[in-house]
Motif scaffolding. Sequence first.
Motif, PDB file in Angstrom:
ATOM      1  N   LEU A 299     -10.945   0.556  -8.454  1.00  0.00           N
ATOM      2  CA  LEU A 299     -11.320  -0.613  -9.237  1.00  0.00           C
ATOM      3  C   LEU A 299     -12.433  -0.317 -10.243  1.00  0.00           C
ATOM      4  N   GLU A 300     -13.160   0.775 -10.024  1.00  0.00           N
ATOM      5  CA  GLU A 300     -14.177   1.149 -11.025  1.00  0.00           C
ATOM      6  C   GLU A 300     -13.539   1.495 -12.366  1.00  0.00           C
ATOM      7  N   MET A 301     -12.251   1.809 -12.359  1.00  0.00           N
ATOM      8  CA  MET A 301     -11.536   2.102 -13.599  1.00  0.00           C
ATOM      9  C   MET A 301     -11.176   0.835 -14.378  1.00  0.00           C
ATOM     10  N   ALA A 302     -11.367  -0.319 -13.752  1.00  0.00           N
ATOM     11  CA  ALA A 302     -11.032  -1.577 -14.424  1.00  0.00           C
ATOM     12  C   ALA A 302     -11.840  -1.754 -15.705  1.00  0.00           C
ATOM     13  N   ARG A 303     -13.075  -1.261 -15.724  1.00  0.00           N
ATOM     14  CA  ARG A 303     -13.870  -1.394 -16.952  1.00  0.00           C
ATOM     15  C   ARG A 303     -13.178  -0.713 -18.119  1.00  0.00           C
ATOM     16  N   TRP A 304     -12.563   0.420 -17.858  1.00  0.00           N
ATOM     17  CA  TRP A 304     -11.908   1.164 -18.938  1.00  0.00           C
ATOM     18  C   TRP A 304     -10.593   0.506 -19.312  1.00  0.00           C
ATOM     19  N   LEU A 305      -9.917  -0.112 -18.351  1.00  0.00           N
ATOM     20  CA  LEU A 305      -8.733  -0.908 -18.699  1.00  0.00           C
ATOM     21  C   LEU A 305      -9.138  -2.097 -19.560  1.00  0.00           C
ATOM     22  N   GLU A 306     -10.243  -2.722 -19.200  1.00  0.00           N
ATOM     23  CA  GLU A 306     -10.718  -3.856 -19.997  1.00  0.00           C
ATOM     24  C   GLU A 306     -11.150  -3.409 -21.389  1.00  0.00           C
ATOM     25  N   GLY A 307     -11.620  -2.166 -21.495  1.00  0.00           N
ATOM     26  CA  GLY A 307     -11.974  -1.621 -22.803  1.00  0.00           C
ATOM     27  C   GLY A 307     -10.781  -1.400 -23.712  1.00  0.00           C
ATOM     28  N   VAL A 308      -9.582  -1.360 -23.111  1.00  0.00           N
ATOM     29  CA  VAL A 308      -8.367  -1.229 -23.918  1.00  0.00           C
ATOM     30  C   VAL A 308      -8.142  -2.497 -24.748  1.00  0.00           C
ATOM     31  N   GLY A 309      -8.681  -3.630 -24.291  1.00  0.00           N
ATOM     32  CA  GLY A 309      -8.517  -4.879 -25.016  1.00  0.00           C
ATOM     33  C   GLY A 309      -9.010  -4.791 -26.459  1.00  0.00           C
ATOM     34  N   PRO A 310     -10.286  -4.448 -26.676  1.00  0.00           N
ATOM     35  CA  PRO A 310     -10.763  -4.285 -28.046  1.00  0.00           C
ATOM     36  C   PRO A 310     -10.009  -3.190 -28.810  1.00  0.00           C
ATOM     37  N   LEU A 311      -9.607  -2.138 -28.102  1.00  0.00           N
ATOM     38  CA  LEU A 311      -8.842  -1.064 -28.743  1.00  0.00           C
ATOM     39  C   LEU A 311      -7.523  -1.604 -29.298  1.00  0.00           C
ATOM     40  N   LEU A 312      -6.800  -2.366 -28.479  1.00  0.00           N
ATOM     41  CA  LEU A 312      -5.530  -2.942 -28.913  1.00  0.00           C
ATOM     42  C   LEU A 312      -5.724  -3.920 -30.068  1.00  0.00           C
ATOM     43  N   MET A 313      -6.765  -4.736 -29.979  1.00  0.00           N
ATOM     44  CA  MET A 313      -7.033  -5.698 -31.044  1.00  0.00           C
ATOM     45  C   MET A 313      -7.336  -4.983 -32.355  1.00  0.00           C
ATOM     46  N   GLY A 314      -8.148  -3.917 -32.274  1.00  0.00           N
ATOM     47  CA  GLY A 314      -8.457  -3.150 -33.473  1.00  0.00           C
ATOM     48  C   GLY A 314      -7.232  -2.469 -34.053  1.00  0.00           C
ATOM     49  N   LEU A 315      -6.396  -1.924 -33.169  1.00  0.00           N
ATOM     50  CA  LEU A 315      -5.172  -1.262 -33.614  1.00  0.00           C
ATOM     51  C   LEU A 315      -4.226  -2.262 -34.282  1.00  0.00           C
ATOM     52  N   ALA A 316      -4.110  -3.431 -33.687  1.00  0.00           N
ATOM     53  CA  ALA A 316      -3.223  -4.456 -34.248  1.00  0.00           C
ATOM     54  C   ALA A 316      -3.710  -4.918 -35.615  1.00  0.00           C
ATOM     55  N   ARG A 317      -5.023  -5.048 -35.759  1.00  0.00           N
ATOM     56  CA  ARG A 317      -5.590  -5.557 -37.006  1.00  0.00           C
ATOM     57  C   ARG A 317      -5.621  -4.513 -38.113  1.00  0.00           C
ATOM     58  N   HIS A 318      -5.655  -3.249 -37.734  1.00  0.00           N
ATOM     59  CA  HIS A 318      -5.864  -2.196 -38.738  1.00  0.00           C
ATOM     60  C   HIS A 318      -4.700  -1.206 -38.786  1.00  0.00           C
ATOM     61  N   GLY A 319      -4.688  -0.242 -37.885  1.00  0.00           N
ATOM     62  CA  GLY A 319      -3.708   0.832 -37.979  1.00  0.00           C
ATOM     63  C   GLY A 319      -2.269   0.396 -37.888  1.00  0.00           C
ATOM     64  N   ALA A 320      -1.968  -0.546 -36.955  1.00  0.00           N
ATOM     65  CA  ALA A 320      -0.580  -0.994 -36.793  1.00  0.00           C
ATOM     66  C   ALA A 320      -0.239  -2.114 -37.768  1.00  0.00           C
ATOM     67  N   GLY A 321      -1.211  -2.980 -38.025  1.00  0.00           N
ATOM     68  CA  GLY A 321      -0.972  -4.095 -38.931  1.00  0.00           C
ATOM     69  C   GLY A 321      -0.110  -5.196 -38.346  1.00  0.00           C
ATOM     70  N   THR A 322       0.072  -5.200 -37.036  1.00  0.00           N
ATOM     71  CA  THR A 322       0.869  -6.216 -36.353  1.00  0.00           C
ATOM     72  C   THR A 322       0.455  -6.279 -34.894  1.00  0.00           C
ATOM     73  N   PHE A 323       0.622  -7.456 -34.292  1.00  0.00           N
ATOM     74  CA  PHE A 323       0.347  -7.609 -32.869  1.00  0.00           C
ATOM     75  C   PHE A 323       1.588  -7.357 -32.019  1.00  0.00           C
ATOM     76  N   ASP A 324       2.679  -7.008 -32.639  1.00  0.00           N
ATOM     77  CA  ASP A 324       3.889  -6.651 -31.896  1.00  0.00           C
ATOM     78  C   ASP A 324       3.849  -5.186 -31.510  1.00  0.00           C
ATOM     79  N   ILE A 325       2.883  -4.828 -30.694  1.00  0.00           N
ATOM     80  CA  ILE A 325       2.681  -3.445 -30.279  1.00  0.00           C
ATOM     81  C   ILE A 325       2.449  -3.382 -28.772  1.00  0.00           C
ATOM     82  N   ALA A 326       2.640  -2.213 -28.201  1.00  0.00           N
ATOM     83  CA  ALA A 326       2.374  -1.991 -26.788  1.00  0.00           C
ATOM     84  C   ALA A 326       1.990  -0.525 -26.582  1.00  0.00           C
ATOM     85  N   LEU A 327       1.060  -0.286 -25.685  1.00  0.00           N
ATOM     86  CA  LEU A 327       0.682   1.080 -25.337  1.00  0.00           C
ATOM     87  C   LEU A 327       1.652   1.632 -24.300  1.00  0.00           C
TER      88      LEU A 327
END
Length: 207
Positions: A173-201
Amino acid sequence: MSSVSFIGLGGMARAIAARALAAGNSVELVGRDAAKATDLAGELGGGATVGTFGTVPAGDVVVLAVPYSSAVAVVTQYGDALAGKVIIDISNTFDADATGLVTPDGTSGAQEIAKAAPASAHVVKAFNTVFGHVLAKGRPLDVLFAGDDARAKTDVSTFIESLGLRPLDVGGLEMARWLEGVGPLLMGLARHGAGTFDIALGVDVLG
């Protein structure tokens, strides 16, 4: 198949519950607004039932589908009603502009939820790395999860597989912080590099 209760009636609860019902899982919907829960159960069909907020959930697995800002309070209010349950925390803990986390260094939302839960309950972090509208498309996706209890992780993995998704264990469960850190990563990717929220890791395992 699993018996699953959803506390919370938002988009993520709807998306996961729809896939759960389609796979033959037993689903209970619970919210503070009983009429809203009844309406959602009617929309989803598949035998979805409605529970009473604050009472013992019918499911062995409980999907905590509320914003992190209220998650600890909800778990505290439930108290011993969650004893012995596997609690899946799907919340994201990013801040208002989705560039950082609201939890202090060294902890995670899932760990704070675990502190508030009964000792016999087991919290597993999962689903927060997938957008709800992407889940609703019904495609096969990777779901990363973390937890400390081996049996609880097996139950969650089985549930994820039943949804046509691939569970990928990232550790304790200590890894949950890093999973939660994926949230801002996905948001940034959607807003910038991908240009869409229709994405998945996803993860490619190379032979």
